[in-house]
Design a protein around this motif. Structure first.
Motif, PDB file in Angstrom:
ATOM      1  N   SER A 145       1.007  -1.236   0.010  1.00 45.79           N
ATOM      2  CA  SER A 145       0.144   0.054   0.017  1.00 45.79           C
ATOM      3  C   SER A 145       0.775   1.109  -0.186  1.00 45.79           C
ATOM      4  O   SER A 145       2.031   1.180   0.331  1.00 45.79           O
ATOM      5  CB  SER A 145      -1.019  -0.172   1.131  1.00 45.79           C
ATOM      6  OG  SER A 145      -0.129  -0.237   2.512  1.00 45.79           O
ATOM      7  N   THR A 146       0.239   2.211  -0.513  1.00 44.12           N
ATOM      8  CA  THR A 146       1.120   3.784  -0.382  1.00 44.12           C
ATOM      9  C   THR A 146       0.486   4.579   0.671  1.00 44.12           C
ATOM     10  O   THR A 146      -0.317   4.841   1.244  1.00 44.12           O
ATOM     11  CB  THR A 146       0.659   4.216  -1.848  1.00 44.12           C
ATOM     12  OG1 THR A 146       0.873   3.201  -2.861  1.00 44.12           O
ATOM     13  CG2 THR A 146       1.521   5.409  -1.956  1.00 44.12           C
ATOM     14  N   ILE A 183       5.582  10.032  -2.466  1.00 47.74           N
ATOM     15  CA  ILE A 183       5.312   8.290  -2.064  1.00 47.74           C
ATOM     16  C   ILE A 183       6.077   7.762  -1.177  1.00 47.74           C
ATOM     17  O   ILE A 183       7.092   7.997  -0.802  1.00 47.74           O
ATOM     18  CB  ILE A 183       5.641   7.777  -3.345  1.00 47.74           C
ATOM     19  CG1 ILE A 183       4.936   8.259  -4.766  1.00 47.74           C
ATOM     20  CG2 ILE A 183       5.474   6.256  -3.264  1.00 47.74           C
ATOM     21  CD1 ILE A 183       5.528   8.020  -5.903  1.00 47.74           C
ATOM     22  N   LEU A 218       6.297   4.165   0.872  1.00 47.16           N
ATOM     23  CA  LEU A 218       5.874   2.829   0.954  1.00 47.16           C
ATOM     24  C   LEU A 218       5.232   2.253   2.376  1.00 47.16           C
ATOM     25  O   LEU A 218       5.700   2.900   3.284  1.00 47.16           O
ATOM     26  CB  LEU A 218       7.160   1.869   0.514  1.00 47.16           C
ATOM     27  CG  LEU A 218       7.336   1.633  -0.921  1.00 47.16           C
ATOM     28  CD1 LEU A 218       7.576   2.899  -1.451  1.00 47.16           C
ATOM     29  CD2 LEU A 218       8.211   0.568  -1.331  1.00 47.16           C
ATOM     30  N   GLY A 264      -4.709   1.522  -2.385  1.00 51.22           N
ATOM     31  CA  GLY A 264      -4.244   2.991  -2.309  1.00 51.22           C
ATOM     32  C   GLY A 264      -5.669   3.778  -2.322  1.00 51.22           C
ATOM     33  O   GLY A 264      -6.928   3.149  -2.220  1.00 51.22           O
ATOM     34  N   TYR A 313      -0.206  10.839  -5.468  1.00 53.34           N
ATOM     35  CA  TYR A 313       0.448   9.609  -6.117  1.00 53.34           C
ATOM     36  C   TYR A 313      -0.533   8.445  -5.605  1.00 53.34           C
ATOM     37  O   TYR A 313       0.009   7.589  -5.004  1.00 53.34           O
ATOM     38  CB  TYR A 313       1.725   9.577  -5.297  1.00 53.34           C
ATOM     39  CG  TYR A 313       2.736  10.719  -5.560  1.00 53.34           C
ATOM     40  CD1 TYR A 313       3.205  11.073  -6.999  1.00 53.34           C
ATOM     41  CD2 TYR A 313       2.898  11.505  -4.853  1.00 53.34           C
ATOM     42  CE1 TYR A 313       3.950  12.289  -7.129  1.00 53.34           C
ATOM     43  CE2 TYR A 313       3.764  12.629  -5.026  1.00 53.34           C
ATOM     44  CZ  TYR A 313       4.194  13.021  -6.186  1.00 53.34           C
ATOM     45  OH  TYR A 313       4.860  14.070  -6.550  1.00 53.34           O
ATOM     46  N   CYS A 361      -1.310   4.819  -5.570  1.00 55.76           N
ATOM     47  CA  CYS A 361      -0.665   3.759  -5.610  1.00 55.76           C
ATOM     48  C   CYS A 361       0.687   3.715  -6.211  1.00 55.76           C
ATOM     49  O   CYS A 361       1.215   2.984  -6.716  1.00 55.76           O
ATOM     50  CB  CYS A 361      -1.478   2.534  -6.485  1.00 55.76           C
ATOM     51  SG  CYS A 361      -3.026   1.783  -5.531  1.00 55.76           S
ATOM     52  N   GLY A 362       1.450   5.037  -5.709  1.00 55.95           N
ATOM     53  CA  GLY A 362       2.625   5.293  -6.161  1.00 55.95           C
ATOM     54  C   GLY A 362       3.780   4.301  -5.431  1.00 55.95           C
ATOM     55  O   GLY A 362       4.625   3.867  -6.508  1.00 55.95           O
ATOM     56  N   ALA A 363       3.421   3.282  -4.630  1.00 55.93           N
ATOM     57  CA  ALA A 363       4.193   2.436  -4.046  1.00 55.93           C
ATOM     58  C   ALA A 363       4.361   1.341  -5.251  1.00 55.93           C
ATOM     59  O   ALA A 363       5.438   0.621  -5.070  1.00 55.93           O
ATOM     60  CB  ALA A 363       3.750   1.875  -2.726  1.00 55.93           C
ATOM     61  N   LYS A 389      -4.251  -2.176  -9.094  1.00 50.91           N
ATOM     62  CA  LYS A 389      -3.993  -0.844  -8.172  1.00 50.91           C
ATOM     63  C   LYS A 389      -5.498  -0.756  -7.885  1.00 50.91           C
ATOM     64  O   LYS A 389      -6.491  -1.009  -8.678  1.00 50.91           O
ATOM     65  CB  LYS A 389      -3.922   0.201  -8.909  1.00 50.91           C
ATOM     66  CG  LYS A 389      -2.224   0.280  -9.351  1.00 50.91           C
ATOM     67  CD  LYS A 389      -1.846   1.606  -9.877  1.00 50.91           C
ATOM     68  CE  LYS A 389      -0.475   1.601 -10.319  1.00 50.91           C
ATOM     69  NZ  LYS A 389      -0.164   2.809 -11.135  1.00 50.91           N
TER      70      LYS A 389
END
Ligand SMILES: Cc1cc2nc3c(=O)[nH]c(=O)nc-3n(C[C@H](O)[C@H](O)[C@H](O)COP(=O)(O)O)c2cc1C
Length: 150
Positions: free
Chosen positions: A58-59, A65, A67, A94, A100, A102-104, A125
């Motif tokens: 998850s972000t 960003i 994690l 996310g 951002y 779901c940037g992770a 995502k």
């Protein structure tokens, strides 16, 4: 039968739910799944002889960003290992109201590519409650299974 490794970092249980859902569907299709919380693995586990490695995270964070906490130590070492010849598929939960989204997931996929891995499937995502997105999860796993069986 393919061997699949799933590892996930999840704070409130959403990405864990997705990981376990992926596991269940793969096993129902006859594939062998090893699933581990990312807090319990070493980065070198990603390089073991699985046909596919699914990484879920998850972000967090607001302006940048971040994690999920447990994933950070593994993430920081990914580019130091050799993932050439390894298939990966990334997923995570996310909230699309964040800059951002779901940037992770994108960051982990990029790090694995830089370590030589091949992206086996477009990332999954999930926006919000994963239980409400079960159809999307099922469709993604169905696609994985079709590719594994090909
Ligand atoms: C303080 C905070 C920051 C967050 N930042 C982001 C973000 O930058 N991008 C995003 O897509 N989701 C963001 N989220 C949403 C979480 O990723 C989402 O709630 C997710 O379902 C949590 O999954 P987990 O239970 O597997 O950890 C944030 C949530 C909180 C509470």
């Amino acid at each position: 039968m393919a061997s699949v490794f799933i590892t996930y970092g999840s704070t409130t249980g959403n990405t864990e739910y997705v990981a376990e859902s992926i596991q269940r569907t793969l096993e129902q299709s006859g594939h062998e799944v090893t699933i581990e919380d990312v807090a319990d693995i070493k980065v070198t586990d990603l390089a073991k002889a699985y046909d596919l490695c699914c990484l879920g995270c998850s972000t967090w964070g607001d302006d940048e960003i971040e994690l999920q906490d447990d994933f950070i130590p593994v993430f920081e070492e990914i580019e130091g290992i050799d993932l050439a010849g390894k298939n990966i598929a990334c997923f995570g939960c996310g909230d699309s109201s964040y800059e951002y989204y779901c940037g992770a997931v994108d960051a982990i996929e990029e790090a694995c590519k830089n370590a030589g891995a091949s992206v086996f499937a477009e990332s999954l995502k999930i926006d919000g409650d994963p239980k409400a997105e079960q159809a999307d999860i099922d469709a993604w796993v169905k696609d994985l299974i079709a590719k594994l069986n090909a």
